[in-house]
Design a protein around this motif. Sequence first.
Motif, PDB file in Angstrom:
ATOM      1  N   ARG A 675       7.359  -7.541 -11.266  1.00  0.00           N
ATOM      2  CA  ARG A 675       6.109  -7.995 -10.643  1.00  0.00           C
ATOM      3  C   ARG A 675       6.127  -7.779  -9.138  1.00  0.00           C
ATOM      4  NH1 ARG A 675       3.034  -7.745 -14.974  1.00  0.00           N
ATOM      5  NH2 ARG A 675       4.120  -8.704 -16.728  1.00  0.00           N
ATOM      6  N   ILE A 676       7.247  -8.045  -8.495  1.00  0.00           N
ATOM      7  CA  ILE A 676       7.314  -7.853  -7.040  1.00  0.00           C
ATOM      8  C   ILE A 676       7.199  -6.378  -6.702  1.00  0.00           C
ATOM      9  CG2 ILE A 676       8.908  -7.981  -5.073  1.00  0.00           C
ATOM     10  CD1 ILE A 676       9.811 -10.709  -6.117  1.00  0.00           C
ATOM     11  N   GLU A 677       7.924  -5.513  -7.432  1.00  0.00           N
ATOM     12  CA  GLU A 677       7.852  -4.080  -7.165  1.00  0.00           C
ATOM     13  C   GLU A 677       6.457  -3.536  -7.467  1.00  0.00           C
ATOM     14  OE1 GLU A 677       9.268  -0.613  -5.681  1.00  0.00           O
ATOM     15  OE2 GLU A 677      10.499  -2.422  -5.892  1.00  0.00           O
ATOM     16  N   ARG A 678       5.852  -3.988  -8.549  1.00  0.00           N
ATOM     17  CA  ARG A 678       4.516  -3.511  -8.900  1.00  0.00           C
ATOM     18  C   ARG A 678       3.496  -3.940  -7.855  1.00  0.00           C
ATOM     19  NH1 ARG A 678       2.324  -4.687 -14.870  1.00  0.00           N
ATOM     20  NH2 ARG A 678       4.117  -3.311 -15.291  1.00  0.00           N
ATOM     21  N   ALA A 679       3.594  -5.199  -7.394  1.00  0.00           N
ATOM     22  CA  ALA A 679       2.657  -5.675  -6.391  1.00  0.00           C
ATOM     23  C   ALA A 679       2.812  -4.903  -5.086  1.00  0.00           C
ATOM     24  CB  ALA A 679       2.862  -7.164  -6.159  1.00  0.00           C
ATOM     25  N   MET A 680       4.051  -4.602  -4.696  1.00  0.00           N
ATOM     26  CA  MET A 680       4.257  -3.807  -3.480  1.00  0.00           C
ATOM     27  C   MET A 680       3.638  -2.424  -3.618  1.00  0.00           C
ATOM     28  SD  MET A 680       8.181  -4.664  -2.352  1.00  0.00           S
ATOM     29  CE  MET A 680       8.588  -6.159  -1.443  1.00  0.00           C
ATOM     30  N   ALA A 681       3.873  -1.793  -4.761  1.00  0.00           N
ATOM     31  CA  ALA A 681       3.325  -0.453  -4.980  1.00  0.00           C
ATOM     32  C   ALA A 681       1.801  -0.490  -4.990  1.00  0.00           C
ATOM     33  CB  ALA A 681       3.856   0.120  -6.292  1.00  0.00           C
ATOM     34  N   MET A 682       1.217  -1.527  -5.585  1.00  0.00           N
ATOM     35  CA  MET A 682      -0.241  -1.601  -5.659  1.00  0.00           C
ATOM     36  C   MET A 682      -0.851  -1.879  -4.293  1.00  0.00           C
ATOM     37  SD  MET A 682      -2.707  -1.022  -7.535  1.00  0.00           S
ATOM     38  CE  MET A 682      -1.538  -0.635  -8.846  1.00  0.00           C
ATOM     39  N   ALA A 683      -0.189  -2.706  -3.488  1.00  0.00           N
ATOM     40  CA  ALA A 683      -0.697  -2.958  -2.134  1.00  0.00           C
ATOM     41  C   ALA A 683      -0.693  -1.673  -1.315  1.00  0.00           C
ATOM     42  CB  ALA A 683       0.149  -4.040  -1.457  1.00  0.00           C
ATOM     43  N   ARG A 684       0.354  -0.876  -1.425  1.00  0.00           N
ATOM     44  CA  ARG A 684       0.397   0.394  -0.697  1.00  0.00           C
ATOM     45  C   ARG A 684      -0.701   1.347  -1.203  1.00  0.00           C
ATOM     46  NH1 ARG A 684       6.091  -0.550  -0.985  1.00  0.00           N
ATOM     47  NH2 ARG A 684       6.216   0.587  -2.972  1.00  0.00           N
ATOM     48  N   ALA A 685      -0.886   1.393  -2.517  1.00  0.00           N
ATOM     49  CA  ALA A 685      -1.891   2.297  -3.087  1.00  0.00           C
ATOM     50  C   ALA A 685      -3.289   1.909  -2.647  1.00  0.00           C
ATOM     51  CB  ALA A 685      -1.791   2.302  -4.610  1.00  0.00           C
ATOM     52  N   ILE A 686      -3.597   0.618  -2.629  1.00  0.00           N
ATOM     53  CA  ILE A 686      -4.927   0.178  -2.206  1.00  0.00           C
ATOM     54  C   ILE A 686      -5.139   0.489  -0.734  1.00  0.00           C
ATOM     55  CG2 ILE A 686      -6.440  -1.829  -1.935  1.00  0.00           C
ATOM     56  CD1 ILE A 686      -4.927  -3.094  -4.329  1.00  0.00           C
ATOM     57  N   ARG A 687      -4.082   0.309   0.077  1.00  0.00           N
ATOM     58  CA  ARG A 687      -4.188   0.596   1.510  1.00  0.00           C
ATOM     59  C   ARG A 687      -4.458   2.085   1.764  1.00  0.00           C
ATOM     60  NH1 ARG A 687       0.138   0.579   5.022  1.00  0.00           N
ATOM     61  NH2 ARG A 687       1.422  -0.420   3.430  1.00  0.00           N
ATOM     62  N   LEU A 688      -3.923   2.942   0.888  1.00  0.00           N
ATOM     63  CA  LEU A 688      -4.113   4.380   1.052  1.00  0.00           C
ATOM     64  C   LEU A 688      -5.433   4.879   0.479  1.00  0.00           C
ATOM     65  CD1 LEU A 688      -0.558   5.829   0.303  1.00  0.00           C
ATOM     66  CD2 LEU A 688      -1.834   6.049   2.439  1.00  0.00           C
ATOM     67  N   PHE A 689      -5.833   4.323  -0.673  1.00  0.00           N
ATOM     68  CA  PHE A 689      -6.949   4.922  -1.415  1.00  0.00           C
ATOM     69  C   PHE A 689      -8.151   3.991  -1.591  1.00  0.00           C
ATOM     70  CE2 PHE A 689      -3.045   6.963  -2.944  1.00  0.00           C
ATOM     71  CZ  PHE A 689      -3.355   8.299  -2.713  1.00  0.00           C
ATOM     72  N   GLY A 690      -8.078   2.742  -1.141  1.00  0.00           N
ATOM     73  CA  GLY A 690      -9.168   1.808  -1.426  1.00  0.00           C
ATOM     74  C   GLY A 690      -9.814   1.188  -0.217  1.00  0.00           C
ATOM     75  N   MET A 691      -9.611   1.743   0.962  1.00  0.00           N
ATOM     76  CA  MET A 691     -10.211   1.178   2.167  1.00  0.00           C
ATOM     77  C   MET A 691     -11.651   1.689   2.355  1.00  0.00           C
ATOM     78  SD  MET A 691      -8.036  -0.929   3.497  1.00  0.00           S
ATOM     79  CE  MET A 691      -7.987  -1.468   1.778  1.00  0.00           C
ATOM     80  N   PRO A 692     -12.407   1.029   3.205  1.00  0.00           N
ATOM     81  CA  PRO A 692     -13.778   1.510   3.472  1.00  0.00           C
ATOM     82  C   PRO A 692     -13.771   2.986   3.855  1.00  0.00           C
ATOM     83  CG  PRO A 692     -13.468  -0.648   4.448  1.00  0.00           C
ATOM     84  CD  PRO A 692     -12.124  -0.231   3.935  1.00  0.00           C
ATOM     85  N   GLY A 693     -14.718   3.717   3.307  1.00  0.00           N
ATOM     86  CA  GLY A 693     -14.789   5.143   3.522  1.00  0.00           C
ATOM     87  C   GLY A 693     -14.050   5.954   2.483  1.00  0.00           C
ATOM     88  N   ALA A 694     -13.458   5.279   1.495  1.00  0.00           N
ATOM     89  CA  ALA A 694     -12.724   6.005   0.449  1.00  0.00           C
ATOM     90  C   ALA A 694     -13.665   6.896  -0.340  1.00  0.00           C
ATOM     91  CB  ALA A 694     -12.031   5.023  -0.493  1.00  0.00           C
ATOM     92  N   SER A 695     -13.203   8.111  -0.633  1.00  0.00           N
ATOM     93  CA  SER A 695     -13.996   9.069  -1.396  1.00  0.00           C
ATOM     94  C   SER A 695     -13.896   8.775  -2.885  1.00  0.00           C
ATOM     95  CB  SER A 695     -13.507  10.484  -1.117  1.00  0.00           C
ATOM     96  OG  SER A 695     -12.212  10.668  -1.697  1.00  0.00           O
ATOM     97  N   PRO A 696     -14.826   9.357  -3.674  1.00  0.00           N
ATOM     98  CA  PRO A 696     -14.679   9.203  -5.141  1.00  0.00           C
ATOM     99  C   PRO A 696     -13.319   9.687  -5.637  1.00  0.00           C
ATOM    100  CG  PRO A 696     -16.858  10.020  -4.611  1.00  0.00           C
ATOM    101  CD  PRO A 696     -16.081  10.030  -3.315  1.00  0.00           C
ATOM    102  N   ASP A 697     -12.784  10.762  -5.051  1.00  0.00           N
ATOM    103  CA  ASP A 697     -11.451  11.226  -5.452  1.00  0.00           C
ATOM    104  C   ASP A 697     -10.405  10.169  -5.156  1.00  0.00           C
ATOM    105  OD1 ASP A 697     -12.333  13.595  -6.438  1.00  0.00           O
ATOM    106  OD2 ASP A 697     -11.660  14.837  -4.761  1.00  0.00           O
ATOM    107  N   ASP A 698     -10.486   9.544  -3.974  1.00  0.00           N
ATOM    108  CA  ASP A 698      -9.540   8.489  -3.625  1.00  0.00           C
ATOM    109  C   ASP A 698      -9.590   7.348  -4.647  1.00  0.00           C
ATOM    110  OD1 ASP A 698      -8.694   9.798  -1.341  1.00  0.00           O
ATOM    111  OD2 ASP A 698     -10.114   8.767  -0.029  1.00  0.00           O
ATOM    112  N   LEU A 699     -10.812   6.922  -4.956  1.00  0.00           N
ATOM    113  CA  LEU A 699     -10.959   5.786  -5.880  1.00  0.00           C
ATOM    114  C   LEU A 699     -10.494   6.147  -7.284  1.00  0.00           C
ATOM    115  CD1 LEU A 699     -14.442   4.521  -4.652  1.00  0.00           C
ATOM    116  CD2 LEU A 699     -12.187   3.581  -4.100  1.00  0.00           C
TER     117      LEU A 699
END
Length: 823
Positions: A675-699
Amino acid sequence: MATQPAPLFDAALHARRWIADYCARSGPDDVLCKADDPAWAAMFEELATVASDDLGHARDRVQRHAVDIGTGFRIADEPDERPWPVSPVPLLIESDEWAGIARGVVQRADLLEAIVADLYGDASLVAEGQIPAALVTGSPYFLRPMVGLDPPGGKHLHFIAVDLGRGPTGEWRVLADHLRAPAGAGYALENRLALGRTLGGLQAKLNVQRHAPFFAAFRAGMAAMCRRTDPRIGLLTPGRFSPSYPEQAHLARYLGLLLVEGADLAALEDKVYVRTIGGLKRIDALWRRIDPRLLDPLAFDTHSQIGVPGLIDAYAAGNVVLSNAPGAGVLEEPAFAGFMAGLARRLLGEELLLPNIATWWCGQPAACDAVIARFDRMLIGPAFRATPLGMPGGSVAGADITGDARAALMADLARRPQDYVGQEMVRLSTMPVVVGDALVPRPFTLRVFAARSADGGWTVLPGGFARIGEHPDPQASVMGEGVWSADVCVYGPDPVAPDSLLTAPDSLHVRRNPGTLPSRVADNFYWLGRYLERGEALLGAIRVMLGNSIDVDGGAVLSAATVGRLVGLIVGAGAAAHPPSLRRADLAALARTAMEDEGWQSIATINRRAREIGEGSRDRLSADMVRLLEAPFPTHRGMLDRAGSLQRRYAAIAGLSAEHMGRTAAWRFHDLGRRIERAMAMARAIRLFGMPGASPDDLSVLLDLADSQISYRQRYPTGIARVPVTDLVALDPGNPRSLAFSAERIAKRLAELPVLSDDEMAEPQQWQATALQAIVTTSTAAEIDAETLGDIERRLGGVSDALARRYFLQGAEPLRAAELTLA
């Protein structure tokens, strides 16, 4: 009246043919051909029933069962374990003959106990000249700090092994004694399990004596020597690099012992404790498999990194039983064999029932002259386990030593005669073994085990295991260590009770606590979870980059910006260097490195670390889990095929841990790691691909990395948007890949673990997890930003650090912590 057609396959006919063909080729000293015993015919008939006319199939089948059981061993300097080699043909010994062997082993055990007690007690045998002083002090296994110490329970020896050789006329003689850390009983047990699964009807057909009563007696004997009525007993292992570690893990699991390493133990106020997640827990006895010289750096070898400082002080105080007592290994030295017959007459008033092979110690002038006079007819070997200068290769037939080697040996023999022994050349009986698809004769030795039971007497394992030589030459010097093993079945006319280690139904108090969990094991399970989750996350990024998205517009046609972020995710994980461009060939090279190059934090590296943890946790992991962890890296031609194979393996491991592991403390640490490793990986992924201005490809990539494409499409069939994507992968408590789900599980798992105080106040790892969960729970998808995600990552690292400080105690820290419970 019509006659019944003859059966298409006659197992008895095949058995008779195998025996007849074999005996036509074997010598007169073979146990099968010399015995003329119907038990052998019955055994081969059972084998034919299983294998038809294909002996190779029988060999493969019993070997496959051994692998399923998890039997293996390690050769020094080899990185991987080898499968334990088992023959499908057991050695059969009739019960009356075995009774004679057992009496001889018990007599020998009593003699060895008496000698050890004298050497570390009054030393009257040395004073009287029965044992030369140089024979004792010349051994590296004579431990002076043990002189004068009374062993807890009053006995030095609790478990011994004796190697026997069968001569041409059927007599048995002792080849070697094993007292320091006798190995092989677990292999004997595993051989029996593998053979039982292959020849299931043999047990009842021949009334084969069972192994379980022996192991039950040994366990009861260890408990009887402890001072507490409900003692905690451990098996002390050197660790997973020990040649027989799989055997040790199997024995610990079978006997219900706590498998511990030196780092798991701490000596405090002349008592020994195991470091557990619940504090320090008293341990009363250790069945040690560590070289005694490495047991305690304060008493023996100061360079030991695997011992327990202060262990011998606790032993001297009578607070911990060590099986066997350190120093008993002095009697393993080959030179002692020349004195055993005289010592039996002196101490027992009896002749040896199982004599040693004739041995002359060159430390005595007359014996040395005899060795030199008969040099070419003797086996020349080291007197002690240390190799003398004159024969660096170990024991060898005198006639085979010629030229400069002979001159060098003679010179060293004249200079240091006490370093050498001469022994008679032993000719061994042979037994059948399957080579290819045929039975061939090979020489064998028999290892027999004896253990003390609760009344202090000796019980002998009915059978042990046979080691079979590679070459047909029946000389013991040629056989060496052997290349096969075989089960040894003691059979007779009387039915055998179906004994097992299972106790009477009402004799145990029912409990749901699975027992003590050492801190080291908790640490291993936590990092096993993290490594597996880390490998799966990295593999997901590689697969998306290579075009394995379920979105028909994804993967191969992702925008350069999105691909660049994927590359950054992989490079940021330390799995590869940044590629020179984003061209397909460079991306393929990046993926190959991130998957297979162990010079980086690649999937292959992550899998190796997980495999190493699995190898060291055999006593707590299922055989299926260990096999999946040890599976070789896939070799499919296509990279996506290799990635798919790895993904299926990760899924299988996750399924085993989710559905087959008991919800014990070990599983909770494993789940925390995931759970800790998964949460870390998901936080990094959201920071890279889910911020404002994210493209459809990013999402779309973010949904792929969160394995949430299907969930999103079912929930939002009209299209893709940042806020609902972010809500699903970050804040949806029903999505097992989301931050919210992981945060809730982390807090829950930590709440289920033991705490040290009774003030009902949260410990640091608990309140940090609660604070993390509060941040995630109170966030909204529209407002979550990079700063919040960075804070979540830092808090996850803080929870991990606090958890490690609290539960993964190392060094002297647990001895200084005032709150740690002593039980």
